[in-house]
Structures are given as structure tokens and as C-alpha cells.
Enzyme design. Structure first.
Site, PDB file in Angstrom:
ATOM      1  CD  GLU A  38      -9.133 -63.000  51.341  1.00 17.05           C
ATOM      2  OE1 GLU A  38     -10.038 -63.553  50.690  1.00 17.05           O
ATOM      3  OE2 GLU A  38      -9.149 -62.892  52.568  1.00 17.05           O
TER       4      GLU A  38
ATOM      5  CD1 TRP B 109     -11.047 -58.443  56.802  1.00 17.71           C
ATOM      6  CD2 TRP B 109      -9.826 -56.690  56.149  1.00 17.71           C
ATOM      7  NE1 TRP B 109     -11.278 -58.263  55.457  1.00 17.71           N
ATOM      8  CE2 TRP B 109     -10.544 -57.192  55.029  1.00 17.71           C
ATOM      9  CE3 TRP B 109      -8.983 -55.597  55.964  1.00 17.71           C
ATOM     10  CZ2 TRP B 109     -10.451 -56.635  53.756  1.00 17.71           C
ATOM     11  CZ3 TRP B 109      -8.899 -55.034  54.697  1.00 17.71           C
ATOM     12  CH2 TRP B 109      -9.622 -55.548  53.616  1.00 17.71           C
TER      13      TRP B 109
END
Length: 828
Positions: A516, A377
């Protein structure tokens, strides 16, 4: 000026061995094998098509050195066995090494000097300096060797990867014997016996991507090499011409052709203190290049037509001058020098040549093999800068996403969803490239990798589409390819959201957020967490933008688009409902990173810092202890605070209001404070986002985070990661910190919105008491902004374009082409 870099405890040491001797020159004094891979990454030269690490031509890959040449979008897939399981990975391929040029000294009574081939690692090295010229895109190396019988040999090398002709590269080497005569024996050529071995964590995985090597010679000066990738069948060819052009006549020329290498050998006589220059020119082509049927022939033609080094250098410099003109950014002091280095590497990875390619934004640039060259991203942090300088490059990068829209739709269908589910890691064809296992180097264990559940990447794609079109005014793209992507991403979110009657809300379950670390609940039998605030709020934003676009599309285009994608006319009604009732969890008066985050245990931060020092990768530390990061309120990087990076205060407050929540300054400040103390900054993007958010909030501690973001690669803050490739998103984000973060610049509602952070030295950012940059905005080239204490200057170059509407916190003005204005700013 010497720099500061991090020590192992996250502090700052007094000085390191790099220095910025001017605003445009980056220099390393002395040879340090332990720093070589870091320097190779930071001294990479590229042109948006190809890039070559700053490795020493005298060396091959070993523990200290890693030559690497990469072509954008050149991937290959291999199968390996890891953790007892068969895994498949696609890598950006390390192509044949064009750098090799080794040399040794002969004299009349010896067959070779006592040290053999001279390298920086040999005992003969007595002087070393490496200089990166950012203005002209060249790398200079100066070496001094003391050979047998005290003979001193000076070697000076200048290297370029041509910014004008993306297929050419060149190396000029000048030898000077200090007070003695003899012969320099050289071997120059191409080495195809390479593999992807640049990341130690991947050592157990297959890395030999090139087969079918063929070599040959074309006349006495040129050798060539061709090969292909094993599964993607990309044919690669290089041709190298080596000539002694000044100060000596070559003797004993010949070729050494093997299965994997093509070398030319020659001897050049040296006279005392008389320079001798050897030029090596290389052409590189692949079968992916447009208008190329035979890469080998194209390489031979390219090198035959290439002019001598001086002319190549002149045209290369001109191309860089044009780039710097469009990318002008002026910030004083050390921050300005580092920002210019960051911009240099952005331009080498994503140049106007990139606009001709089918490529995305590789997270580590074209500088190394970490993350296998995949696209994540990171464009979210890079495109905002490119949109206002090289919009044609932004458009091409969005084309990369659009070409992979069918694959994203297939992925959604395979998951039982409609719309488009973009992969967390993308490569050549748009399938999910995220590995299913990852290695914890601390424990040596292979563990399940659930990061593919980061579906928020789809919102990033939609955000980039919208921001590009707002900045460029490219309604043609918005109404065609952009609309197709945005609507399909909206369909995915609307279909993924599940109604929870008890809460009266829609919920998005089983995802992983930007953090994450948290890929599941403690002891849960399924991966993923529920109602990640960032995921849900950005999904609501996508749905709102899709509704706006559906309303404003011309009727014929709307009808055609709905028919083409099979969009039921009732679907927008669900979009409206979901976009207003997605759940955003809160706890203790702050936004929860995800539902249940506030119920997790607190981490003993002081205890772990005392035991480990650097605790950026708490996930690895806890797993090596038999524990799990899922049990704790600890985040790898900014997650909920990412909302403050994407959206200005007014827009973010409006988004929450649309969802039925109040988000005032007090709640946001409390949220920022809460996560500041619970983030380990295990990603280079984390410090950037925290610095951005704090700078906008006028917080003096913003500078500490911004400084970490600036130094991230220069000082290798993450501890060894920069040698595997630079962090392109963090570099782009630091540029955007000045361009949009400090100016409050937004492109929306057909206007430029500005809300600059007060100067001097906003939020404690030394060196930013004044800054300026130029940009392209909706057909205007070279719109200039300059911010000083209490004033802003805006200048629009003369043209036939429409005037620009500028909106500030307390006023609006219209600036016509050819006009300039100083505007007083309200006090902070």
C-alpha cells in the site's frame, strides 16, 4: 494477571489497567477517560446482526465517549467537500443509541442532588470496575458514587445483545443506597440525534445519515423511535421497555418525546441497603430485515413479547454455549486468553445469524467507524477459520461477493477489460468505495488515494472460494456461484496481463500491492507499480485453478457456464500461457516486491526512529517532510511475504516452478530476511503475517511478531486506532495461526494435510507447548486435534460420514468416524 502493552517507542511498559482475571473474564479496574474509547471497542457486544459499543449509558458522544450501534450491511451515502473537491462516501450508519439510562439522587428536602445527573466523569465517582464475560457475552459495570452529604450510591449494570434473538438487547441496573433513603430519578430511552463522528480524521466530512425521526409511547412503560437513512432509504425502528422490577414502586412516571429522542422518566424510592432493580429491554428492526414490512411495529411487538431480563439472560447464555462448543480452541497462558477475546469478537461480528444476511466482512467489525465499515480483503484472514467451524457463514460471505459479481464485471468493462474486477473497498452494492482523497493528519493535507489499484482483492475472492470448497466439500457451490466468480476473475487477469516480447513474459502493470505504501514510481506521471510479485503469483494461481475447474466441471455445467458468461473456448489456452509466463521480478537473489523495488533508495531507519519513535506510518512522516515513501525500500506491511501466508512451502515452490522460476529454501529464507528489515508494520496484519511465516520457518523471533499481533488491539499497538473499531482480520488471523499456521493444516485433494511446527514452544512461542481445537470438516462435526511435543492426536466423532484421510510428512492414515489416534510426529 496484568498485561503488557506498547509504549510510544514500540517497547513494552510494565503494566496497563486491563487484566484477564480468568480465562473467560476481561476486567478493567478504575475509570480512565483517555482509555474509554479503546475499552468501548473491546467491550462491544454483538450477535452478527447488530452490535453496540461498550459505552457508558450515562453519557453521550464527546471526546471521551462514543456510543455506537451498527447493523450489519446498513449503509448510507453522503456527499461532502474535502480538499476543495466534492467527494462521495458510503458509511456503515451509526444507528439511534438505545443505551441512554441516566440517574440522579433526590431526597425529601431537595429537588435534586447537588451533582445533578451522575456520570463516570463527575466528581462524585469514587469507584469503577468494568467486566467483560466472554463465556456468556455480557458486560458488567460496577460504579460507586459519593453524593451530597456523604451519601454513597452503588450502581451495578449488566448488559447483553442477545445471541439467540438478534433483534433484542437488554440492560439491567441495580441501585443500592448505603445507609440512607431517598429516591433515584431515572431517564431511560432512545436517542436518534446521532451522527457518524467516531473518527476524527473524518470530521470535515458529512456524517448525519438519519432523518424523518418519529417518536411515541406505547403504554406507560414503552417508548419507540423510528427514522430512515437519507439516500439508501433504510427504515430503522427501536422500541424500549423500562420497568422497575424489584425493590421499589415507581413514582412520577412519564415520557419526554422530542423530534430526535424518546425518553421515559420515573422515580424509584430507595431504602437503606435494599437493592432496587430497573430493567430496560430494547428491540431493533430495519426495513432490510426479511419478513418485516413495518420495522416500527416489529420493534413494538418484539419488545412486548420479550421476557424479563433473567429469562433473556438464560437463553442468551445457552446460545453462547452452543457457539463456544463449535469454536473450541484451547491454548494455555496469556496467548490463550487473548485468542479467546479475538474469537469472541469474531463471533460477535460473524455469527450464524450472519448466514441469513447479505453482508461481507467489515475490516473493523461492527465495533466502530474506521474505514467507514467497508469490506476489503480481510475475509482472506477470517474465512480460513470460519471454513472449519461455521462453513454456512463462510458460504453466506461468499454469496455477498457473488451478488456483486455483475458490478465487478461492469467495473472491468469500464476499465476496458473482460471478466470481473472486484473493488478494493466494497459496501452495499459492490461499486468501488475507495475514496479518491485521504487526509494525512500529520501535514493536514488531502492527498490522492490510489489504493483502488489493489486489484489483488480479486485473487483473494478466488482464494476464499477455493479454500471454502476444499474444506467443506461443497461442490454444488464450487460448480455454480464459485465457478462463475473464479472464471470471471481469471478472465480479468488473463486480459490484464500484457506480453513483453523482450522479456518473453507477461506483465501486469499499474497496480498497487498489499504493501500500500508504493502507489507509483518516483517522478512518474501515472499511478501504480509494475509486476508486483504477490499480484502476479496469485494471478497465476487463479488461472491455474480456473483451468483445473474447467477440466473437472461436468460437461453439461461447463457448456452452460461458458455460454452464460460468454467465454470463448479459446480463452483457456491463453490462461494456460499466461499462468506459466507471468513475470516475477528478482534482485540480489531475493524476490522483488515489484519491478524496480531494488533500485529504490534505502531508508535511514535508525535516524527516523531516533527522531519520531513510532515510525509505523512512514508514509505520513515522509509526506509531512515534503518527501515520498515511493522513493524508498520501505513497506507498510507484508507484501511478497504474503505468499508464504497463503501457500505452504511445497505449493509455493510448485507455483514458482510452474512459472519457470526456482524457489528453494535458501531463496525464500533470504527473501524473508530482506523484507524483515524493510517493513515498518503500519498495519496490524503485518506482524501477523511475519509471525506466521517465521513460525513455519522455525525461527525463534516469530514470537515477537506474534505477540505484537496478539496485543494489537488489546494494547492498541497502532496508537489510538482500536478506539475506532477492532481489527477483525488480525484477530481472525491469530486464531488461524494456531489452527493452520502451527499445524501446517491444509485442506486439499480430498484430505487433511498436517505438518505441525515442532513442540515444545514452537519457534519460541511461549504458552504453545500444547494446544487443541475442534473443527467441522466435510460433514464431520467436532473433529478434534491436539498437538503435544512429538505427538498429534486426532479424533473423529461417530457418524455416518465417510472416513477422513490424513496425510503427514512421513505417513498417511485413514480415521473412521468413532476412531481416535495418537500419531508420532517426525523430529523438526
Amino acid at each position: 494477571m496484568k498485561s503488557s502493552g506498547p509504549d510510544h517507542n514500540g517497547g513494552v511498559e510494565e503494566e496497563s489497567r486491563w487484566s484477564a482475571v480468568s480465562d473467560w473474564v476481561w476486567e478493567y479496574e478504575g475509570y480512565e477517560p483517555g482509555q474509554e474509547r479503546l475499552r468501548e471497542s473491546l467491550c462491544t457486544l454483538g450477535n452478527g446482526y447488530a452490535a453496540t459499543r461498550g459505552a457508558a449509558p450515562e453519557t453521550a458522544a464527546d471526546d471521551a465517549h462514543y456510543p455506537g450501534t451498527y447493523v450489519a450491511g446498513c449503509y448510507n451515502r453522503l456527499t461532502s467537500v474535502a480538499g476543495g473537491r466534492q467527494v462521495e462516501n458510503e458509511d456503515m450508519v451509526n444507528l439511534p443509541n438505545w443505551l441512554p439510562l441516566r440517574y440522579r439522587v433526590r431526597d425529601p428536602d431537595r429537588s435534586a442532588g447537588p451533582g445533578g445527573w451522575l456520570t463516570p466523569d463527575g466528581d462524585e465517582l469514587t469507584g469503577y470496575r468494568q467486566t467483560l464475560d466472554l463465556r456468556h457475552g455480557t458486560l458488567m459495570r460496577r460504579l460507586r458514587f459519593t453524593c451530597g452529604r456523604g451519601r454513597v450510591l452503588h450502581v451495578e449494570q449488566q448488559r447483553l445483545v442477545h445471541m439467540g434473538d438478534p433483534h433484542l438487547a437488554a440492560l439491567r441496573t441495580t441501585f443500592r443506597a448505603e445507609g440512607w433513603s431517598g429516591t433515584v430519578e431515572l431517564e431511560s430511552g432512545l436517542d436518534g440525534a446521532v451522527a457518524n463522528t467516531g473518527v476524527a480524521r473524518y470530521d470535515a466530512l458529512a456524517g448525519r445519515h438519519l432523518v424523518d425521526h418519529r417518536t411515541g409511547a406505547a403504554g406507560p412503560d414503552t417508548v419507540w423511535l423510528s427514522c430512515r437513512t437519507t439516500s439508501s432509504e433504510v427504515r430503522v425502528a427501536m422500541a424500549a421497555r423500562t420497568l422497575a422490577v424489584r425493590g421499589g414502586t415507581p413514582t412520577g412516571t412519564g415520557q419526554r418525546l422530542t423530534h430526535g429522542a424518546a425518553m421515559r422518566t420515573l422515580g424509584v424510592p430507595l431504602a437503606p441497603d435494599t437493592p432496587v432493580t430497573v430493567e430496560k429491554t430494547v428491540a431493533l428492526y430495519t426495513s432490510k430485515d426479511p419478513a418485516v414490512s413495518d420495522p416500527a411495529q416489529a420493534a413494538l411487538d418484539g419488545v412486548a413479547r420479550a421476557p424479563e431480563f433473567g429469562k433473556l439472560l438464560a437463553s442468551h447464555r445457552t446460545a453462547w454455549e452452543h457457539l463456544w462448543r463449535e469454536a473450541a480452541l484451547e491454548v494455555s497462558g496469556e496467548p490463550g486468553r487473548i485468542l479467546r477475546l479475538h474469537l469472541f469478537h469474531i463471533l460477535q461480528t460473524l455469527s450464524p445469524h450472519t448466514a441469513e444476511l447479505d453482508v461481507g466482512v467489515p475490516a473493523r467489525g461492527l465495533h466502530g467507524e474506521a474505514y467507514r465499515g467497508h469490506v476489503f480483503w480481510d475475509e482472506l484472514f477470517v474465512l480460513p477459520y470460519l471454513n472449519l467451524h461455521f462453513p454456512e457463514v463462510s458460504r453466506a460471505l461468499l454469496h455477498y461477493r457473488h451478488r456483486r459479481l455483475p458490478q465487478a464485471c461492469r467495473a472491468a468493462a469500464d476499465a476496458g477489460r473482460v471478466g470481473a474486477m472486484y473493488p478494493w473497498q466494497s459496501g452495499s452494492d459492490g461499486r468501488e468505495e475507495t475514496q479518491t482523497l485521504h487526509l494525512n493528519p500529520r501535514s493536514g493535507r488531502w492527498l490522492p488515494d490510489n489504493s483502488r489499484l489493489q486489484h489483488h482483492v480479486g485473487s483473494a475472492v478466488a482464494y476464499n472460494v477455493w479454500q471454502y470448497c476444499q474444506a467443506s466439500g461443497d461442490t454444488e457451490f464450487l460448480h455454480t456461484k464459485g465457478a462463475e466468480m473464479l472464471l470471471q476473475i481469471a478472465r480479468f487477469w488473463a486480459d490484464t496481463a500484457v506480453s513483453d516480447p523482450e522479456r518473453g513474459r507477461y506483465r501486469i502493470r499499474g497496480v498497487v500491492g498489499p504493501d500500500e505504501y508504493h502507489d507509483g514510481y518516483p517522478g512518474a506521471g501515472r499511478p501504480g507499480i509494475d509486476d508486483n510479485a504477490y499480484t502476479n503469483v496469485t494471478a497465476a494461481w487463479v488461472l491455474d485453478r480456473a483451468l483445473e475447474l474447467a477440466r473437472t466441471l461436468p460437461e453439461p455445467r461447463r457448456r452452460e457456464l461458458f455460454e452464460r458468461v460468454g467465454l470463448d473456448r479459446a480463452e483457456p489456452e491463453r490462461w494456460e500461457d499466461v499462468s506459466r509466463r507471468l513475470l516475477v521480478p528478482f534482485h540480489q537473489g531475493v524476490i522483488s516486491q515489484f519491478d524496480g523495488y531494488g533500485e529504490l533508495a534505502e531508508l535511514d531507519w535508525d535516524g527516523y526512529r531516533a527522531r519520531y519513535g513510532d515510525i509505523r506510518r512512514m508514509d505520513r512522516i515522509l509526506e509531512s517532510e515534503g518527501d515520498s515513501v515511493n522513493r524508498y525500500q520501505v513497506s507498510k506491511q507484508a507484501d511478497a511475504l504474503m505468499l508464504g501466508y497463503l501457500f505452504g512451502p511445497a505449493e509455493l515452490s510448485g507455483l514458482f516452478r510452474r512459472l519457470g522460476y526456482a524457489l528453494d529454501d535458501d531463496i525464500w529464507r533470504a527473501t524473508v530476511e530482506y523484507y524483515l528489515s524493510r517493513t515498518s508494520h503500519g498495519s496490524t496484519l503485518s506482524e501477523l503475517v511475519h509471525g506466521w511465516v517465521l513460525a513455519r520457518a522455525r525461527r525463534t523471533e516469530a514470537w515477537r511478531h506474534c505477540q505484537e499481533a496478539l496485543l494489537g488491539d488489546v494494547a492498541d499497538v497502532q496508537g489510538g486506532t482500536t478506539g475506532e473499531g477492532i481489527h477483525l482480520g488480525a484477530m481472525g488471523g491469530t486464531l488461524d495461526l494456531v489452527q493452520r499456521g502451527l499445524t501446517g493444516l491444509e485442506t486439499r485433494e480430498d484430505a487433511l494435510w498436517l505438518d505441525p511446527v515442532p513442540l515444545p514452544e514452537p519457534a519460541g512461542l511461549p504458552g504453545l507447548s500444547e494446544y487443541r481445537f475442534s473443527m467441522r470438516y466435510r460433514g464431520h462435526w467436532g473433529v478434534a486435534l491436539r498437538v503435544r511435543a512429538g505427538r498429534l492426536w486426532i479424533s473423529v466423532p461417530d457418524s455416518e460420514e465417510c472416513p477422513i484421510e490424513v496425510r503427514l510428512a512421513d505417513r498417511s492414515l485413514t480415521v473412521a468416524p468413532g476412531e481416535s489416534h495418537w500419531v508420532p510426529l517426525p523430529p523438526g
